[in-house]
Design a protein around this motif. Structure first.
Motif, PDB file in Angstrom:
ATOM      1  N   ALA A  21       0.819  -1.211   0.000  1.00  0.00           N
ATOM      2  CA  ALA A  21       0.000   0.000   0.000  1.00  0.00           C
ATOM      3  C   ALA A  21       0.854   1.262   0.000  1.00  0.00           C
ATOM      4  O   ALA A  21       0.569   2.214  -0.741  1.00  0.00           O
ATOM      5  CB  ALA A  21      -0.937  -0.006   1.205  1.00  0.00           C
ATOM      6  N   ILE A  22       1.920   1.284   0.818  1.00  0.00           N
ATOM      7  CA  ILE A  22       2.732   2.491   0.963  1.00  0.00           C
ATOM      8  C   ILE A  22       3.797   2.599  -0.128  1.00  0.00           C
ATOM      9  O   ILE A  22       3.936   3.637  -0.789  1.00  0.00           O
ATOM     10  CB  ILE A  22       3.382   2.549   2.347  1.00  0.00           C
ATOM     11  CG1 ILE A  22       2.302   2.603   3.441  1.00  0.00           C
ATOM     12  CG2 ILE A  22       4.300   3.768   2.461  1.00  0.00           C
ATOM     13  CD1 ILE A  22       1.418   3.824   3.378  1.00  0.00           C
ATOM     14  N   ASP A  23       4.570   1.532  -0.322  1.00  0.00           N
ATOM     15  CA  ASP A  23       5.724   1.589  -1.228  1.00  0.00           C
ATOM     16  C   ASP A  23       5.336   1.565  -2.697  1.00  0.00           C
ATOM     17  O   ASP A  23       6.145   1.990  -3.544  1.00  0.00           O
ATOM     18  CB  ASP A  23       6.683   0.431  -0.941  1.00  0.00           C
ATOM     19  CG  ASP A  23       7.311   0.538   0.449  1.00  0.00           C
ATOM     20  OD1 ASP A  23       7.285   1.651   1.020  1.00  0.00           O
ATOM     21  OD2 ASP A  23       7.812  -0.481   0.959  1.00  0.00           O
ATOM     22  N   TYR A  24       4.137   1.076  -3.015  1.00  0.00           N
ATOM     23  CA  TYR A  24       3.764   0.952  -4.416  1.00  0.00           C
ATOM     24  C   TYR A  24       2.546   1.820  -4.763  1.00  0.00           C
ATOM     25  O   TYR A  24       2.622   2.687  -5.636  1.00  0.00           O
ATOM     26  CB  TYR A  24       3.492  -0.517  -4.768  1.00  0.00           C
ATOM     27  CG  TYR A  24       4.726  -1.379  -4.665  1.00  0.00           C
ATOM     28  CD1 TYR A  24       5.641  -1.447  -5.709  1.00  0.00           C
ATOM     29  CD2 TYR A  24       4.982  -2.117  -3.515  1.00  0.00           C
ATOM     30  CE1 TYR A  24       6.782  -2.231  -5.623  1.00  0.00           C
ATOM     31  CE2 TYR A  24       6.120  -2.914  -3.424  1.00  0.00           C
ATOM     32  CZ  TYR A  24       7.017  -2.970  -4.468  1.00  0.00           C
ATOM     33  OH  TYR A  24       8.138  -3.731  -4.385  1.00  0.00           O
ATOM     34  N   ILE A  25       1.431   1.598  -4.048  1.00  0.00           N
ATOM     35  CA  ILE A  25       0.201   2.329  -4.402  1.00  0.00           C
ATOM     36  C   ILE A  25       0.343   3.812  -4.060  1.00  0.00           C
ATOM     37  O   ILE A  25       0.117   4.685  -4.913  1.00  0.00           O
ATOM     38  CB  ILE A  25      -1.016   1.710  -3.697  1.00  0.00           C
ATOM     39  CG1 ILE A  25      -1.201   0.253  -4.103  1.00  0.00           C
ATOM     40  CG2 ILE A  25      -2.275   2.501  -4.027  1.00  0.00           C
ATOM     41  CD1 ILE A  25      -2.368  -0.430  -3.412  1.00  0.00           C
ATOM     42  N   TYR A  26       0.727   4.118  -2.813  1.00  0.00           N
ATOM     43  CA  TYR A  26       0.834   5.525  -2.420  1.00  0.00           C
ATOM     44  C   TYR A  26       1.964   6.223  -3.173  1.00  0.00           C
ATOM     45  O   TYR A  26       1.825   7.392  -3.563  1.00  0.00           O
ATOM     46  CB  TYR A  26       1.071   5.627  -0.913  1.00  0.00           C
ATOM     47  CG  TYR A  26       1.125   7.047  -0.418  1.00  0.00           C
ATOM     48  CD1 TYR A  26      -0.028   7.814  -0.313  1.00  0.00           C
ATOM     49  CD2 TYR A  26       2.340   7.648  -0.071  1.00  0.00           C
ATOM     50  CE1 TYR A  26       0.011   9.121   0.134  1.00  0.00           C
ATOM     51  CE2 TYR A  26       2.395   8.947   0.378  1.00  0.00           C
ATOM     52  CZ  TYR A  26       1.229   9.685   0.475  1.00  0.00           C
ATOM     53  OH  TYR A  26       1.283  10.990   0.909  1.00  0.00           O
ATOM     54  N   ALA A  27       3.081   5.517  -3.377  1.00  0.00           N
ATOM     55  CA  ALA A  27       4.183   6.117  -4.135  1.00  0.00           C
ATOM     56  C   ALA A  27       3.763   6.423  -5.570  1.00  0.00           C
ATOM     57  O   ALA A  27       4.141   7.470  -6.123  1.00  0.00           O
ATOM     58  CB  ALA A  27       5.387   5.182  -4.121  1.00  0.00           C
ATOM     59  N   PHE A  28       2.964   5.544  -6.176  1.00  0.00           N
ATOM     60  CA  PHE A  28       2.476   5.795  -7.537  1.00  0.00           C
ATOM     61  C   PHE A  28       1.521   6.981  -7.565  1.00  0.00           C
ATOM     62  O   PHE A  28       1.591   7.826  -8.472  1.00  0.00           O
ATOM     63  CB  PHE A  28       1.791   4.536  -8.074  1.00  0.00           C
ATOM     64  CG  PHE A  28       1.136   4.732  -9.408  1.00  0.00           C
ATOM     65  CD1 PHE A  28       1.895   4.817 -10.568  1.00  0.00           C
ATOM     66  CD2 PHE A  28      -0.246   4.834  -9.510  1.00  0.00           C
ATOM     67  CE1 PHE A  28       1.289   5.002 -11.800  1.00  0.00           C
ATOM     68  CE2 PHE A  28      -0.850   5.013 -10.737  1.00  0.00           C
ATOM     69  CZ  PHE A  28      -0.081   5.101 -11.885  1.00  0.00           C
ATOM     70  N   LEU A  29       0.637   7.070  -6.574  1.00  0.00           N
ATOM     71  CA  LEU A  29      -0.298   8.192  -6.519  1.00  0.00           C
ATOM     72  C   LEU A  29       0.433   9.514  -6.313  1.00  0.00           C
ATOM     73  O   LEU A  29       0.066  10.534  -6.916  1.00  0.00           O
ATOM     74  CB  LEU A  29      -1.311   7.973  -5.390  1.00  0.00           C
ATOM     75  CG  LEU A  29      -2.269   6.785  -5.562  1.00  0.00           C
ATOM     76  CD1 LEU A  29      -3.142   6.623  -4.325  1.00  0.00           C
ATOM     77  CD2 LEU A  29      -3.142   6.963  -6.797  1.00  0.00           C
ATOM     78  N   ARG A  30       1.481   9.513  -5.488  1.00  0.00           N
ATOM     79  CA  ARG A  30       2.273  10.731  -5.300  1.00  0.00           C
ATOM     80  C   ARG A  30       3.006  11.125  -6.571  1.00  0.00           C
ATOM     81  O   ARG A  30       3.198  12.312  -6.852  1.00  0.00           O
ATOM     82  CB  ARG A  30       3.281  10.517  -4.171  1.00  0.00           C
ATOM     83  CG  ARG A  30       2.674  10.495  -2.787  1.00  0.00           C
ATOM     84  CD  ARG A  30       2.560  11.874  -2.210  1.00  0.00           C
ATOM     85  NE  ARG A  30       3.874  12.481  -2.022  1.00  0.00           N
ATOM     86  CZ  ARG A  30       4.060  13.736  -1.659  1.00  0.00           C
ATOM     87  NH1 ARG A  30       3.019  14.527  -1.463  1.00  0.00           N
ATOM     88  NH2 ARG A  30       5.272  14.227  -1.510  1.00  0.00           N
TER      89      ARG A  30
END
Length: 339
Positions: free
Chosen positions: A304-313
């Protein structure tokens, strides 16, 4: 649709302040339509009704991850902000080389010194002669008048040359179309210095806000429009609570005049110093906090943090684009935060 309905209810209650009967009518009609569609999907799951449910679940996961990451990043900014005692302990030079120019440090905090500033001066032993912390806040109002857009106050003693500016916008105001943002900021900063100098000697407060000092404008205009005969008959003293009271003491009048002359000279010197620093150059300093999952985190949290949130940022617009900052004067300061 259900989320939109609940958000609309909050706007009607908090922003528009509609009557509770109108809110109930709107809620009932909206829920009637939405429950009809939702029940139709549930009755036809085996015939393809599962598709909109999966799409809705995917959007729910994306929004939750974005909210969780943004909240953790803001909590990091709150808990790691620098105390004023640490800043004051560094002295007027902040323990660094103060180079000519003005540094505009963008932060989400409306109070305190952000951690990105201490991170910057720890790694780079130099900072601009004038530092202004900029915080942009969006208020739950339609629009904010131009004369109430900025709130300016001083941080620390005068010889530190550190200020804070809060820019307030309504939900219909577009900050990206505010091309004169920097000019308006400096105009309000100069106005704050003048008003602060005018009140110097009449207040024991270490921090002055531009919003509080604006109450002195009417009194200042009134004094300037009176005849010299009236002023010669009655001496005026401005008290800390913005009231005008007559005094009859010649010694107090002499002290007030000498204080006014010295504060006026200080005002001229500081305004000249600010103009010189502005002409030397303005640099926009922005923090780029990277959020990563800690090593002992669960697998789903790392995804969730390293992939999804990083992609959204990554696909989200940068602050430099939102604030319309020229790339020639932009300085990004990065740091990593583990959750």
């Amino acid at each position: 649709m259900l989320v939109t309905t609940f958000i609309m209810i909050l706007i009607m209650l908090l922003v528009w302040r509609c009557h509770w009967i109108l809110v109930i009518v709107f809620t009932g009609l909206s829920l009637l339509v939405e429950l009809t569609y939702f029940s139709a999907v549930l009755f036809k799951i085996d015939q393809g009704g599962w598709v909109p449910l999966v799409i809705a679940a995917a959007f729910l996961v994306v929004m939750y991850v974005w909210h969780y990451g943004t909240e953790k990043r803001y909590e990091f900014e709150i808990h790691s902000k620098v105390s004023m005692s640490w800043i004051l302990g560094l002295g007027p030079s902040l323990g660094l080389v103060r180079v000519p120019g003005i540094g505009l440090v963008y932060t989400e905090l409306a109070s305190g010194v952000p951690h990105i500033f201490s991170h910057f001066i720890t790694n780079v032993p130099a900072i601009h002669s004038v530092v202004v912390f900029i915080c942009v806040k969006y208020l739950p109002v339609y629009t904010v008048p131009e004369d109430e857009r900025f709130l300016v106050r001083r941080i620390g003693p005068k010889n530190f040359h550190m200020f804070r500016g809060v820019a307030r916008y309504g939900y219909k105001d577009l900050h990206k179309k505010d091309d004169d943002f920097e000019k308006k900021l400096f105009d309000n900063l100069f106005l704050f210095v003048r008003l602060e100098s005018m009140m110097e000697g009449y207040s024991d407060s270490e921090e002055y806000s531009l919003n509080a000092l604006q109450t002195c404008r009417s009194g200042d205009l009134l004094l300037s429009s009176r005849d010299n005969e009236v002023l010669s008959q009655m001496d005026l003293t401005i008290t800390p609570v913005d009231t005008i009271t007559p005094t009859k003491s010649p010694q107090a009048n002499l002290t007030m005049r000498s204080s006014g002359q010295s504060s006026g000279q200080t005002e001229v010197d500081e305004l000249e110093f600010l103009r010189t620093c502005r002409d030397a150059g303005v640099v926009h300093i922005m923090g780029n906090t990277v959020v990563k999952a800690s090593r002992d985190s669960m697998l789903y949290k790392k995804i969730a943090i390293d992939y999804i949130y990083a992609f959204l940022r990554k696909i989200c617009r940068e602050h430099s684009v939102i604030f319309n900052v020229p790339h020639e004067t932009l300085l990004n300061v990065g740091q990593v935060f583990y959750v």
